[in-house]
Enzyme design. Structure first.
Site, PDB file in Angstrom:
ATOM      1  N   GLU A  46       1.165  -1.527   0.074  1.00 30.72           N
ATOM      2  CA  GLU A  46      -0.027   0.083   0.260  1.00 30.72           C
ATOM      3  C   GLU A  46       0.750   1.173   0.181  1.00 30.72           C
ATOM      4  OE1 GLU A  46      -2.229   0.595   3.714  1.00 30.72           O
ATOM      5  OE2 GLU A  46      -3.316   2.535   2.084  1.00 30.72           O
ATOM      6  N   ASP A 111       8.995   5.533  14.838  1.00 24.73           N
ATOM      7  CA  ASP A 111       8.903   7.121  15.103  1.00 24.73           C
ATOM      8  C   ASP A 111       9.765   7.805  16.373  1.00 24.73           C
ATOM      9  OD1 ASP A 111       8.487   9.453  14.089  1.00 24.73           O
ATOM     10  OD2 ASP A 111       6.246   9.734  13.620  1.00 24.73           O
ATOM     11  N   ASP A 113       9.592  11.151  17.538  1.00 24.88           N
ATOM     12  CA  ASP A 113       9.503  12.719  17.145  1.00 24.88           C
ATOM     13  C   ASP A 113       9.807  13.453  18.710  1.00 24.88           C
ATOM     14  OD1 ASP A 113       6.680  14.422  15.990  1.00 24.88           O
ATOM     15  OD2 ASP A 113       7.926  15.498  17.248  1.00 24.88           O
ATOM     16  N   CYS A 133      19.094  20.745  20.510  1.00 28.43           N
ATOM     17  CA  CYS A 133      17.504  19.345  20.829  1.00 28.43           C
ATOM     18  C   CYS A 133      18.188  18.017  19.439  1.00 28.43           C
ATOM     19  CB  CYS A 133      16.665  20.324  21.084  1.00 28.43           C
ATOM     20  SG  CYS A 133      15.692  21.053  19.557  1.00 28.43           S
ATOM     21  N   SER A 162      12.922  12.540   8.875  1.00 28.88           N
ATOM     22  CA  SER A 162      11.513  13.245   8.736  1.00 28.88           C
ATOM     23  C   SER A 162      10.669  14.359   8.030  1.00 28.88           C
ATOM     24  CB  SER A 162      11.017  12.946   9.662  1.00 28.88           C
ATOM     25  OG  SER A 162      10.558  14.202  10.901  1.00 28.88           O
ATOM     26  N   ARG A 165      11.083  17.542  11.986  1.00 28.53           N
ATOM     27  CA  ARG A 165      11.871  17.144  13.622  1.00 28.53           C
ATOM     28  C   ARG A 165      12.151  16.150  14.030  1.00 28.53           C
ATOM     29  NH1 ARG A 165       5.397  18.476  15.591  1.00 28.53           N
ATOM     30  NH2 ARG A 165       4.649  16.893  14.952  1.00 28.53           N
ATOM     31  N   VAL A 167      12.560  11.576  13.456  1.00 31.16           N
ATOM     32  CA  VAL A 167      13.588  10.504  12.898  1.00 31.16           C
ATOM     33  C   VAL A 167      12.889   9.277  12.351  1.00 31.16           C
ATOM     34  CG1 VAL A 167      16.060  11.319  12.392  1.00 31.16           C
ATOM     35  CG2 VAL A 167      15.456   9.770  14.067  1.00 31.16           C
ATOM     36  N   ASP A 305       7.038   6.584  19.690  1.00 28.94           N
ATOM     37  CA  ASP A 305       5.387   6.468  19.703  1.00 28.94           C
ATOM     38  C   ASP A 305       6.226   4.852  19.157  1.00 28.94           C
ATOM     39  OD1 ASP A 305       3.120   6.391  18.641  1.00 28.94           O
ATOM     40  OD2 ASP A 305       3.937   8.160  17.504  1.00 28.94           O
ATOM     41  N   LEU A 315       0.872   3.052   8.660  1.00 35.95           N
ATOM     42  CA  LEU A 315       1.606   4.393   7.249  1.00 35.95           C
ATOM     43  C   LEU A 315       2.580   5.014   8.384  1.00 35.95           C
ATOM     44  CD1 LEU A 315      -2.049   5.086   5.968  1.00 35.95           C
ATOM     45  CD2 LEU A 315       0.060   3.918   4.663  1.00 35.95           C
ATOM     46  N   LEU A 316       3.892   5.056   7.369  1.00 36.07           N
ATOM     47  CA  LEU A 316       5.069   6.028   8.024  1.00 36.07           C
ATOM     48  C   LEU A 316       5.083   6.580   6.174  1.00 36.07           C
ATOM     49  CD1 LEU A 316       6.329   6.704  10.291  1.00 36.07           C
ATOM     50  CD2 LEU A 316       7.820   5.362   9.742  1.00 36.07           C
TER      51      LEU A 316
HETATM   52 ZN   LIG Z   1      15.994  23.521  20.839  1.00 31.33          ZN
END
Ligand SMILES: [Zn+2]
Length: 422
Positions: A46, A111, A113, A133, A162, A165, A167, A305, A315-316
């Site tokens: 898909e 995932d 984030d 960060c 990604s 923000r 990977v 996540d 889905l990714l």
């Molecule tokens: Zn920062």
């Protein structure tokens, strides 16, 4: 506009150019076809497209690379997501009797984030990131990559920025693609350490003896914690964050530290006071003996996540898809250059489209003459991405695919041997 300047309003003009001349379709198909080891593997995959005005089209599927290519060039999706390999062709799912259409396989995906770290970063919040960060992503990749390779034996890990923000990790080993939902959950739970929401003061609780996964994670975290947490995030300098850290230590220790901190303002020295208290505690107490390690992990351990990893049909966002808000391409990351990876260096669609229009060097021109005879659309496409900042990411993707191809060859040999036997 600066060369990397990206204006989301230009996306509809840039996407046709990107999909016509730059998107690495042949590598992309080579990846998802997995050497043709399993029949219909690519056919039953898909894809989902996000079109203009957030129109979401699910259950797209294609039998060949050229079909995929033509459809993407026709639809010019703002975003491409990859889903599972189903029992039937996803674009015919309506014709399958209910219950018959099922997600069978998918890469094991992760995932990470930055928004999940908002309670431990003071430099930015929500969708914003900065070089300070970004260290959290470096730490997350190092810890998870080691665990997936050494604790689970996976070899084919594709790490992808990604585009905004975070990977993604695509574990592409055959064994990973065949994992059940229960097994995926077990892997994700094994790797999860930071638990609880905003109200939870202590999100990491360690017990004796420390699990080897935690020992290994600490070895990474200890390297980054002083610069990241003490210097960049100033967790022991600013009053409210000092209180947050002290809330995580045992009560008797807290009182002493509060006293000591009156006379000691330097973050490194304050951290040393915490460590000294912790080693004292380790000699005596059973509970709370690892509090300094718990603090380090709460601030730096990867936050997954878990739901994305658990579901086979989740889905990714696809590698090489564009992030519509930033214009940055979701590029595969070469971990050999992880320490110097800078998300702000990742090319935007406007930059690479502009690079296409730049006048060509003499060297490139002569290469053109050489290739003139055997020229084809395919050849032109190869040259096109090579002329842009996308080149090094496609090159790394090629290397990743070569690594997988070596294992497909093994599979195909085994298969042909079996066929000979019967
Ligand atoms: Zn920062």
């Amino acid at each position: 506009m600066s060369s990397s300047g990206y204006d989301p309003a230009c996306l509809p003009d840039l996407l046709p150019l990107y999909y016509r001349r730059l998107f690495p379709f042949s590598q992309y198909h080579r990846w998802l076809n997995y050497g043709g080891v399993q029949k219909n593997y690519f056919h039953n995959r898909e894809f989902s497209f996000t079109l203009k005005d957030d129109i979401y089209v699910r259950y797209q599927s294609f039998t060949t690379q050229s079909e995929l290519e033509k459809e993407i060039q026709k639809m010019n999706p703002y975003k491409i997501d990859i889903g599972a390999i189903y029992s039937h062709r996803p674009n015919q799912h309506n014709t399958v009797k209910s219950g018959g259409f099922q997600a069978l396989e998918k890469e094991l995906v992760f995932d990470i984030d930055m928004t999940d770290y908002d309670d431990v970063r003071s430099c930015c919040s929500a969708a914003a990131i900065c070089s300070k960060c970004w260290t959290l992503m470096t730490v997350a990749i190092l810890i998870l990559d080691r665990a997936l390779r050494e604790d689970f034996g996976f070899q084919h890990l594709l790490w992808v920025y990604s585009g905004r923000r975070g990977v993604h990790c695509w574990v592409c080993d055959e064994a990973a693609r065949k994992l059940s939902v229960a097994a995926r959950s077990a892997v994700a739970e094994y790797l999860s350490l930071v638990k609880g929401g905003d109200e939870t003061v202590k999100k990491v609780v360690l017990t004796h003896p420390l699990h080897p996964l935690i020992e290994e994670a600490l070895a990474v975290v200890e390297k980054y914690f002083p610069q990241y947490a003490l210097q960049d995030q100033e967790i022991l300098s600013r009053k409210e964050s000092v209180d947050k850290v002290l809330a995580m230590v045992p009560e008797d220790v807290r009182k002493e530290l509060q006293q000591d901190f009156q006379n000691e303002k330097k973050p490194d020295s304050r951290w040393k006071l915490i460590k000294d208290q912790a080693s004292k505690k380790q000699g005596t107490a059973k509970k709370g003996q690892y509090f300094e390690k718990e603090i380090m992990l709460q601030y730096c351990y990867p936050r997954l996540d878990v739901n994305v990893s658990k579901g086979v049909n989740h889905l990714l966002k696809s590698p090489f898809s564009v992030h519509p808000k930033t214009g940055r391409i979701s590029v595969p990351m070469d971990l050999k250059e992880l320490e110097t990876f800078d998300p702000f260096d990742v090319p935007t669609i406007s930059l690479i489209c502009e690079e296409l229009d730049r006048p060509r060097t003499g060297e490139e021109e002569s290469e053109d003459v050489k290739e003139n005879e055997k020229d084809s659309a395919e050849r032109r496409k190869i040259r096109d991405y090579k002329r842009t900042s996308l080149a090094k990411y496609v090159k790394y993707f090629d290397q990743f695919l070569d690594g997988m191809a070596r294992s497909w060859k093994g599979e195909l040999l085994k298969k042909s041997d079996l066929e000979k036997e019967f």
